[in-house]
Design an enzyme around this catalytic site. Structure first.
Site, PDB file in Angstrom:
ATOM      1  CG  ASP A   1      -1.980  -1.055   1.192  1.00 58.95           C
ATOM      2  OD1 ASP A   1      -2.075  -1.748   0.161  1.00 58.95           O
ATOM      3  OD2 ASP A   1      -2.727  -1.191   2.176  1.00 58.95           O
TER       4      ASP A   1
ATOM      5  CG  ASP B   1     -12.369  -2.556  -1.302  1.00 55.38           C
ATOM      6  OD1 ASP B   1     -11.815  -3.654  -1.493  1.00 55.38           O
ATOM      7  OD2 ASP B   1     -11.995  -1.492  -1.837  1.00 55.38           O
TER       8      ASP B   1
END
Length: 238
Positions: free
Chosen positions: A8, A129
């Site tokens: 990330d 998500d």
């Protein structure tokens, strides 16, 4: 089954968040490409990269870091975060990204997903998500009222070949991956699913394999050395 290590990106660095909360940032690597090299040496063939700044901004931000990661030999890159236009998708593919992962666009702009699938066949994936079954967008900051399986069906109809499903409530928390939920989406939507969020041990990897999933994304557990990547890859292949 693929084991896919995650990087990330925020401010050009490799970071991890807890439950997608931007206030919980921990920096793990100043130079993310070095992490990519480490993962490649362990035997990973695909790397899951998320541009967290891009997810918030709505366009790719960490392009220099992405370019450096793509230059690491022996490992392909899939990128998500802020990819909400064809020019931006084209831009990151030109950097060497192998697959793009569309999240917010998969919910809000299905027409864009269809166009991307036609223009870049085989290179478009959807990132779904969810928290408590509700799909979240814009860097997990906004609710949609939509169920994950419904979004999966829609993106499959648009031409997407694979879904990456993250249980946001588990992400970065070591509470165990939602293999059953991912398998349910895979079965009901009829599309291969990669599970993400909450992976804590090799048991999670074997659970995903037993559930028949296409893969599992492993992030914080690698950085905190709870999982050995080479061992996870062996477990997925067993």
């Amino acid at each position: 089954m693929l084991v896919i290590p995650a990087i990330d990106l925020m401010g050009g660095e490799a970071v991890r968040l807890e439950k997608g909360d931007f206030a919980t940032k921990t920096v793990y690597a100043r130079h993310p490409a070095e992490k990519a090299e480490e993962f490649a040496r362990a035997g990973a063939t695909l790397l899951h990269v998320v541009d967290l700044d891009g997810a918030k901004a709505g366009w790719p931000v960490n392009l220099d870091a992405v370019r450096a990661i793509c230059e690491v030999p022996g490992i392909e890159v899939e990128l998500g975060g802020g990819l909400r236009s064809l020019p931006d998708i084209e831009k990151v593919l030109a950097l060497g990204v192998r697959y793009v992962v569309l999240g917010t666009a998969a919910v809000e702009r299905l027409g864009l997903v269809e166009q991307a699938c036609q223009r870049f066949p085989g290179q478009v994936r959807a990132g779904i998500d969810a928290r408590n079954g509700e799909v979240k967008i814009a860097g997990w900051l906004e609710g949609t009222g939509l169920a994950a399986v419904d979004v999966a069906r829609k993106v499959k109809g648009a031409g997407v070949g694979l879904v990456e499903y993250t249980d946001v409530a588990r992400d970065g928390m070591f509470t165990g991956v939602d293999a059953a939920g991912a398998a349910r989406i895979q079965a009901e939507a009829g599309i291969p699913v990669v599970a993400s969020g909450g992976v804590a041990s090799l048991d999670d990897v074997t659970a995903c394999r037993a559930a028949g999933l296409a893969g599992v994304i492993v992030g914080k557990a690698l950085y905190e050395r709870r999982i050995d990547l080479a061992a996870a890859i062996r477990a997925a292949a067993a």
